[in-house]
Design a protein around this motif. Structure first.
Motif, PDB file in Angstrom:
ATOM      1  N   GLU A 175     -19.537  -1.761  49.289  1.00  0.00           N
ATOM      2  CA  GLU A 175     -18.655  -2.617  48.503  1.00  0.00           C
ATOM      3  C   GLU A 175     -19.444  -3.409  47.462  1.00  0.00           C
ATOM      4  O   GLU A 175     -20.360  -4.156  47.811  1.00  0.00           O
ATOM      5  N   GLY A 218     -15.313  -1.329  53.456  1.00  0.00           N
ATOM      6  CA  GLY A 218     -14.390  -0.446  52.757  1.00  0.00           C
ATOM      7  C   GLY A 218     -12.944  -0.842  52.967  1.00  0.00           C
ATOM      8  O   GLY A 218     -12.582  -1.586  53.886  1.00  0.00           O
ATOM      9  N   PHE A 220     -13.997   2.288  48.269  1.00  0.00           N
ATOM     10  CA  PHE A 220     -15.077   1.310  48.189  1.00  0.00           C
ATOM     11  C   PHE A 220     -15.179   0.812  46.751  1.00  0.00           C
ATOM     12  O   PHE A 220     -15.228   1.620  45.819  1.00  0.00           O
TER      13      PHE A 220
END
Length: 534
Positions: free
Chosen positions: A237, A411, A216
């Motif tokens: 994110e 991710g 991430f």
């Protein structure tokens, strides 16, 4: 509206010109005074990578921008006069950033000379003598050149074919010599399996950047004497795939406070990070989509697209972060019918697929259902207001906006789950979503419709060829010829197929074989020939 940027006295942004909505204009607000800063007849837009971005920058000597007609650099002075600063017919400019000398800016430059791919490099543009010096060259692509406040160092992002910048990049730093050359270059972070984005020089001299090394994208700091330190560890994110240059998802408010806009499973989160003790505090947001967070001193601004209001430029204060001020837009929208529900359903091989579901008002279930397929395929369906969706539900259609595997916001592993199976994997996810809603009594299997554009158009075609129970479909500029993308796509994405389906002859043949081995998959949506008439 797009790309809000604050400085110590004003906030600036791009907005459609009143007399010509196809052109973007720089607007600003100082106190309560709204200012139009680029004159009529001048649009602001970059065509670097074809998608552009970072096409204007405020400086101490005025607003520097890229003209949409000729791609030249212009400067609007404080008295309103406009200067033609720089522009070769072969050059395009983007991702503009400041230099301690206000007559100079750093930029990503794309130069087109003769046949073949254009050349990309980092240039230092002198608006006083109308020159552009090459600072960094040799890589296929560049992003985010940033010069430190002292004018002694420069950092930038670079990468090469066949990678996309959300797959693998390198962050490099060099010293600016007295002769204007970049020397003593070092690689700070990055590889073909690590994406580094959004570098920024911090208020205490360190270099900050985003890395997805943990799966991430999160915030890191590098110092030549101290190495690299992780500053947060969220399973969300920070930042988005840079289809456009000049993106910004964090900024400094004081020496030790960072404001950061994360995305967690397609939902936005605004956080204040304390770099002194490592603590963080979440700032509440209504349903919607927050982009281009930018900070200058006490001014924290972003573009916010809510579920039920027009896009707005919002500004937060450090003292009262829960009550942002609306600088522009944000009015209630006529014709609003319903906000989306975030739902999740099981997908193939144990995947959990997220989507936004819109119920038509005053219509009992089960509903006729329209499935929307976003593009990219690395884009992301969000909860931001969309007039098309509101129109569809006003006609009695429910809408399912799916974040299938390959979407951003979930991710790296989720985005890369589409590796080698574009046109197949996301088709399965959507079919599972339809079955889920039918089982729940929310959708009529006999009244199903599809819409998609670009990469989403390919998904629509794939669904139609495999599942015949759809009544109608709408495709806008769809991808139909997967195996020729490398020849026809712009340089930026010309090798993207090597990741999505396999670009070598052997991989392409294996892809054809996999498709032909399954009934219904030999359709024109997956063939080497385009679909006539689309």
């Amino acid at each position: 509206m797009a790309e809000p940027r604050p400085d110590q006295t004003s906030v600036y942004w791009l907005e459609s010109a009143p007399e010509d909505e196809t052109r973007m204009t720089v607007f600003g607000i100082r106190g309560a005074t709204l200012m139009r800063l680029t004159p009529p007849g001048y649009g602001v837009h970059s065509r670097v990578h074809e998608y552009g971005g970072g096409a204007y920058i405020p400086t101490a000597h005025g607003i520097v921008f890229v003209g949409d007609q000729d791609q030249a650099l212009y400067r609007v002075l404080a008295d309103g006069r406009i200067e033609h600063g720089l522009g070769l017919a072969s050059d395009r400019y983007a991702d503009l950033s400041t230099h301690p000398d206000p007559d100079r800016i750093a930029a990503v430059v794309e130069r087109r000379i003769g046949p073949g791919e254009p050349q990309n490099f980092v240039g230092l543009c002198n608006l006083r003598d109308h020159t552009c010096a090459v600072l960094c060259q040799g890589a296929d692509f560049y992003l985010a050149p940033r010069i430190d406040p002292a004018g002694r160092r420069i950092c930038w992002i670079e990468w090469n074919h066949p990678d996309m910048p959300w797959q693998g990049t390198r962050l490099r730093v060099g010293r600016l010599s007295s002769t204007g050359e970049v020397v003593e270059v070092v690689t700070v972070a990055g590889s073909r399996t690590e994406s580094i984005l959004e570098p920024s020089w911090g208020p205490q001299g360190g270099l900050y950047f985003l890395s997805d090394r943990t799966g991430f994208p999160n915030l890191y700091r590098w110092h030549p004497d101290q190495g690299t330190v992780a500053l947060c560890h969220k399973r969300a994110e920070l930042g988005r795939p840079p289809w456009n240059l000049g993106q910004s998802s964090y900024g400094f408010s004081g020496a030790n406070t960072v404001w950061a806009a994360f995305t967690r499973r397609a939902q936005n989160e605004l956080w204040r990070l304390n770099l002194t003790d490592g603590s963080s505090r979440r700032v509440s947001l209504p349903l919607g989509d927050l982009t281009h967070l930018s900070v200058s001193g006490r001014r924290i601004v972003a573009l916010f697209n809510s579920a039920d209001h027009a896009p707005a430029i919002l500004m937060w204060s450090r003292e009262r972060p829960e009550r942002p001020r609306t600088l522009r837009g944000g009015f209630a929208l006529p014709g609003f019918r319903a906000a989306p529900e975030s739902i999740e359903f099981p997908g193939p091989r144990g995947a959990r697929i997220q989507a936004f579901f819109y119920r038509p008002p005053s219509v009992p279930p089960p509903f006729p259902l329209l499935i929307r397929c976003h593009g990219g395929p690395t884009a992301m369906a969000s909860s931001a207001h969309d007039a098309r969706i509101q129109n569809w539900i006003s006609l009695g259609l429910a809408v399912l906006d799916v974040n299938y595997r390959g979407s951003s916001g979930f991710g790296r592993a989720y985005r890369e789950a589409l590796t080698g199976c574009w046109g197949c994997g996301e088709v399965d996810d959507i079919e599972w979503g339809i079955r889920f809603l039918v089982r729940k009594g929310l959708a009529q299997k006999s009244r199903l419709y599809l819409t998609g554009s670009s990469a989403g158009g390919l998904t629509v075609l794939g669904i139609l060829m495999r599942y015949p129970h759809f009544q109608a479909a709408s495709l806008l500029y769809p991808v139909t010829d997967l195996l020729s993308l490398e020849k026809t796509a712009p340089k930026f994405e010309s090798h993207y197929g090597q990741f999505l389906i396999g670009g070598t002859a052997r991989q392409s043949e294996r892809y054809r074989s996999a498709l032909s081995a399954q009934p219904g998959r030999t359709a024109a949506a997956h063939s080497a020939a385009p679909v006539p008439g689309t």
